[in-house]
Design an enzyme around this catalytic site. Structure first.
Site, mmCIF file in Angstrom:
data_model
loop_
_atom_site.group_PDB
_atom_site.id
_atom_site.type_symbol
_atom_site.label_atom_id
_atom_site.label_comp_id
_atom_site.label_asym_id
_atom_site.label_seq_id
_atom_site.Cartn_x
_atom_site.Cartn_y
_atom_site.Cartn_z
ATOM 1 N N CYS A 133 0.883 -1.277 0.102
ATOM 2 C CA CYS A 133 0.049 0.108 0.125
ATOM 3 C C CYS A 133 0.711 1.186 0.169
ATOM 4 O O CYS A 133 1.503 1.702 0.856
ATOM 5 C CB CYS A 133 -1.064 -0.119 1.296
ATOM 6 S SG CYS A 133 -1.760 1.491 1.583
ATOM 7 N N CYS A 136 -0.309 3.976 2.326
ATOM 8 C CA CYS A 136 0.006 3.867 3.711
ATOM 9 C C CYS A 136 1.600 4.150 4.108
ATOM 10 O O CYS A 136 1.961 4.745 4.975
ATOM 11 C CB CYS A 136 -0.272 2.437 4.177
ATOM 12 S SG CYS A 136 -2.056 1.927 3.435
ATOM 13 N N ASP A 137 2.507 3.545 3.099
ATOM 14 C CA ASP A 137 3.882 3.497 3.459
ATOM 15 C C ASP A 137 4.684 4.443 2.659
ATOM 16 O O ASP A 137 6.074 4.171 2.850
ATOM 17 C CB ASP A 137 4.167 2.103 3.538
ATOM 18 C CG ASP A 137 3.257 1.059 4.402
ATOM 19 O OD1 ASP A 137 3.095 1.554 5.533
ATOM 20 O OD2 ASP A 137 3.057 0.130 3.924
#
Ligand code: NAP
Length: 305
Positions: A133, A136-137
């Site tokens: 993701c 997200c990261d």
């Protein structure tokens, strides 16, 4: 055993949230149960540009707006995983890790999960350089070399997102042609993302974190090692169908739940909606299927009473 419901929706992504809203609005006592937080995988979409009414919206922002709307109607239980569904005395019993609930009808909208590459190092470096993701990261890899694996819409979107936040992005794809929308491919070209065609990722190496990957070049038939700090795997999805399999809901050869046009499954008063049914996996389709499933449940319960 808690109180009885007319309808329980398992999984609160876009399909489940829409089903919940339609269920309550048709007068059904409705409960939604979600093992994580509302939104499902759409929370991870960096940008959605094809949901009508929104020219461009973050996946999480859209999911939050949906939740805000549905919470006005339906009872939602987040962070509660459904473990089993059983048919007892002509009613469905939904058993979670915390409780069990009786219902006349159930909608399964458990969605999909990320497909894994299955190569050496994937488990070892998960969360230590490997991610599924970018939204997200990605932030942790600004100004750093990252590789995105895959050739579909998701991989291209992830690559574009990472490029945009300042990562040095290389896309690795196993063929010489992308599967992604032409529009996205053009954006990839425009952004100058480096693409390695006909390349298969064989191994992920590192120490405390990812340091390199071994790539097999199918055209030249050679292996080489590419230095990298972040690896984003985006090679499609697999259905989250354990509940369906356990209770005997029919699935196709890929594990997606089979429904008719009204989202009915082979089991009485059990419906499925969204990505778990396969087909065109888009937020707009998931919402539509959620609305149809709840409407079918309402119609079937009318007949029952
Ligand atoms: P996808 O369309 O199934 O693409 C998966 C990609 O990963 C393919 O290019 C495939 O290669 C590759 N792949 C699969 N297994 C692999 C393996 N073991 N090793 C290396 N590569 C592998 O999946 P997706 O991109 O996640 O999209 C899923 C669905 O969501 C699609 O219907 C898509 O249209 C939709 N979606 C749409 C948007 C949008 O913006 N409209 C955004 C995200 C997702 P091959 O091409 O060689 O098979």
């Amino acid at each position: 055993m808690k109180k009885d419901y007319d309808l329980i929706v398992v999984g609160a992504g876009p399909a489940g949230m829409t089903a919940g809203m339609y269920g309550v609005r048709s007068g059904l006592e409705t409960l939604m149960v979600e093992k994580g937080i509302c939104g499902g995988l759409s929370n991870e979409a960096p940008e959605i540009e094809n949901y009508p009414g929104f020219k461009k919206v973050g996946g999480m922002e859209l999911a939050e707006k949906m939740k805000e709307q549905v919470a006005e109607y339906a009872e939602i239980k987040e962070l509660e995983e459904v473990k089993k569904i059983e048919f007892v005395k002509k009613e469905w019993v939904v058993i979670t890790e915390k409780d069990s609930y009786r219902s006349k009808a159930v909608i399964i909208s458990t969605g999909t999960k990320h497909r894994r590459l299955g190569v050496k190092g994937e488990d070892e470096f998960l969360g230590r350089g490997i991610s599924y993701c970018a939204a997200c990261d990605g932030f942790f890899f600004r100004d750093k070399p990252v590789i995105v694996v895959g050739g579909g819409d998701s991989a291209v979107r992830e690559a574009l997102y990472l490029k945009n936040i300042g990562c040095e992005v290389t896309l690795i794809h196993r063929r010489e042609k992308l599967r992604a929308e032409r529009y996205l491919e053009k954006n990839l070209e425009k952004a100058g993302v480096h693409i390695l065609w006909n390349s298969v990722l064989k191994e992920i190496k590192g120490d405390k974190a990812v340091r390199s990957v071994v790539r097999y070049d199918r055209e030249r038939e050679i292996e080489d090692e590419l230095p990298v700090e972040g690896l984003f795997i985006s090679i499609g999805e697999e259905p989250v169908n354990e509940l369906a399999a356990h209770v005997g809901i029919e699935t196709d050869k890929n594990g997606y739940i089979i429904t008719d046009k009204s989202q009915r499954t082979n089991l009485e008063r059990v419906y499925a909606a969204g990505d778990i049914t396969g087909g065109v996996r888009q937020v707009v389709v998931a919402c539509a299927e959620g609305a149809i499933a709840a409407t079918s449940a309402y119609n079937d319960l009318l007949e029952l009473s």
